[in-house]
Design an enzyme around this catalytic site. Structure first.
Site, PDB file in Angstrom:
ATOM      1  CB  SER A  69     -83.618 -94.556 -27.066  1.00 19.37           C
ATOM      2  OG  SER A  69     -83.202 -95.099 -28.276  1.00 19.37           O
ATOM      3  CE  LYS A  72     -84.903 -93.385 -30.708  1.00 16.70           C
ATOM      4  NZ  LYS A  72     -84.804 -94.831 -30.603  1.00 16.70           N
ATOM      5  CE1 TYR A 196     -82.134 -91.580 -32.583  1.00 16.54           C
ATOM      6  CE2 TYR A 196     -80.581 -92.805 -33.934  1.00 16.54           C
ATOM      7  CZ  TYR A 196     -81.517 -92.770 -32.916  1.00 16.54           C
ATOM      8  OH  TYR A 196     -81.836 -93.910 -32.235  1.00 16.54           O
ATOM      9  CE1 TYR A 248     -87.079 -97.721 -28.714  1.00 15.38           C
ATOM     10  CE2 TYR A 248     -86.064 -98.406 -26.671  1.00 15.38           C
ATOM     11  CZ  TYR A 248     -86.177 -97.518 -27.701  1.00 15.38           C
ATOM     12  OH  TYR A 248     -85.397 -96.428 -27.704  1.00 15.38           O
ATOM     13  CB  VAL A 266     -78.967 -99.311 -26.266  1.00 20.21           C
ATOM     14  CG1 VAL A 266     -80.059 -99.970 -27.047  1.00 20.21           C
ATOM     15  CG2 VAL A 266     -78.363 -98.148 -26.987  1.00 20.21           C
TER      16      VAL A 266
HETATM   17  O1  DON Z   1     -80.145 -95.833 -32.635  1.00 21.49           O
HETATM   18  C1  DON Z   1     -79.289 -96.321 -31.926  1.00 21.49           C
HETATM   19  O2  DON Z   1     -78.717 -97.322 -32.278  1.00 21.49           O
HETATM   20  C2  DON Z   1     -78.899 -95.783 -30.568  1.00 21.49           C
HETATM   21  N1  DON Z   1     -77.977 -94.766 -30.618  1.00 21.49           N
HETATM   22  C3  DON Z   1     -80.036 -95.460 -29.706  1.00 21.49           C
HETATM   23  C4  DON Z   1     -80.856 -96.654 -29.496  1.00 21.49           C
HETATM   24  C5  DON Z   1     -81.477 -96.845 -28.189  1.00 21.49           C
HETATM   25  O3  DON Z   1     -81.101 -96.355 -27.154  1.00 21.49           O
HETATM   26  C6  DON Z   1     -82.562 -97.814 -28.259  1.00 21.49           C
HETATM   27  N2  DON Z   1     -82.901 -98.274 -26.964  1.00 21.49           N
HETATM   28  N3  DON Z   1     -83.319 -98.870 -26.235  1.00 21.49           N
END
Ligand code: DON
Length: 323
Positions: A69, A72, A196, A248, A266
């Protein structure tokens, strides 16, 4: 920073990394993406890069990991560089949600509407769809080009993580269909999703994140290459989004108790942008710095447990808060 100070700061950082490493036990590696499950949860590494080029590192700093993320932030800036801030904000707002990163609830509650911000999945998928180009490759190239300009090196997409995400992206696919139905997407669902998920699968190191964070801390100017890489007004909004939405639904607590614009992913990565602090000349990095952290055990919000505690400690000890 002179050599003695670099050695002293490195010793301090090493001590703090060892102190906070145990916080990994409070979290676990993301398991909803099978390829991320394989990471060693006890790893913790940090790199800080100052505006004068000083690099201080501690812990495991050489492991590459997927940016997730944190991409982003790059996607939003790439869209603003392509179309201007005003045009981009017609498609995504700049309001925190207090909801999980992959939540759908506000899309349903605010119709007609647009995603609340580009740091949640709904906003990032919308941004991915609107990037210049008609194919996933051309849109992704816009993000990769900015990432490579900021890090100063070429980067690769981890195909195993991408495939793993692509096969299990049920919620992201549902979100993208919902966005399509609301006329938020500027491309097909599959194109937006591919961009994405591929941008999330780009591999970086803590040093790459620290370098980007340092440039953001300096309002888009790279003091080492003496080049304005991203316009100041775009970076200012991006940092505001990082401070209010970057962690978040833990963003409020993070702003209150850490106080630096930051973004998590993540895979356990964290990137922080620290601006110059006029009142802290005697403390490390008074002219600003970037921080990259990797600690793959994450909490229920999706933020690195050990990374969060480590950054909180450094921010207090070295007075990094912007608040
Ligand atoms: O959208 C997703 O599931 C991931 N590829 C990215 C999410 C993410 O890193 C959210 N984080 N804290």
């Amino acid at each position: 920073m002179d050599m003695t100070s670099v050695c002293n700061r490195t010793t301090e950082l090493n001590d703090w990394v060892e102190r906070y490493r145990s916080y990994a036990a409070l979290g676990s590696c993301a398991d909803y993406i099978p390829a991320l499950r394989k990471a060693d949860p006890s790893q913790l590494g940090i790199c800080m890069i100052g505006a004068d080029g000083t690099i201080v590192k501690a812990g495991e700093t050489e492991s590459p990991f997927t940016i997730q993320s944190i991409s982003k932030v790059i996607g939003f800036m790439a869209a603003c560089l392509s179309y201007g801030i005003e045009a981009v904000l017609e498609y995504v707002d700049v309001e925190p949600t207090g909801d999980a990163f992959n939540s759908m609830i506000r899309l349903e509650l605010h119709k007609p509407g647009r995603p609340f911000n580009p740091m949640i999945n709904a906003g990032a998928i919308t941004i991915a769809s609107m990037l210049p180009g008609s194919t996933a490759e051309s849109k992704l190239e816009v993000i990769t080009a900015l990432l490579e300009a900021l890090t100063g090196k070429s980067l690769t997409c981890n195909q195993e993580v991408f495939q793993s995400e692509w096969q299990t992206a049920h919620r992201n696919r549902a979100l993208a269909y919902c966005l399509k139905e609301m006329n938020c997407l500027q491309s097909d669902v599959e194109v937006a999703l591919e961009v994405y998920l591929k941008q999330c699968s780009v591999e970086v190191t803590v040093e790459d994140l620290a370098r980007i964070g340092m440039i953001l801390g300096c309002d888009g100017y790279d003091p080492l290459r003496k080049e304005q890489l991203v316009a100041k007004d775009i970076v200012r909004i991006t940092k505001a989004l990082m401070l209010t939405c970057g962690m978040y639904n833990a963003s409020g607590k993070f702003a209150a108790f850490v106080g630096v614009p930051a973004k998590s992913g993540v895979s356990g990565g964290m990137m922080a942008a620290v601006p110059p602090r006029a009142k802290s000349r005697e403390l490390p990095f008074p002219d600003g710095c970037g921080i990259g952290i990797y600690g793959p055990a994450i909490d229920k919000y999706g933020n690195s447990t050990a990374g969060h505690m480590l950054l909180k400690h450094i921010a207090q000890a070295w007075d990094l808060s912007v608040c």
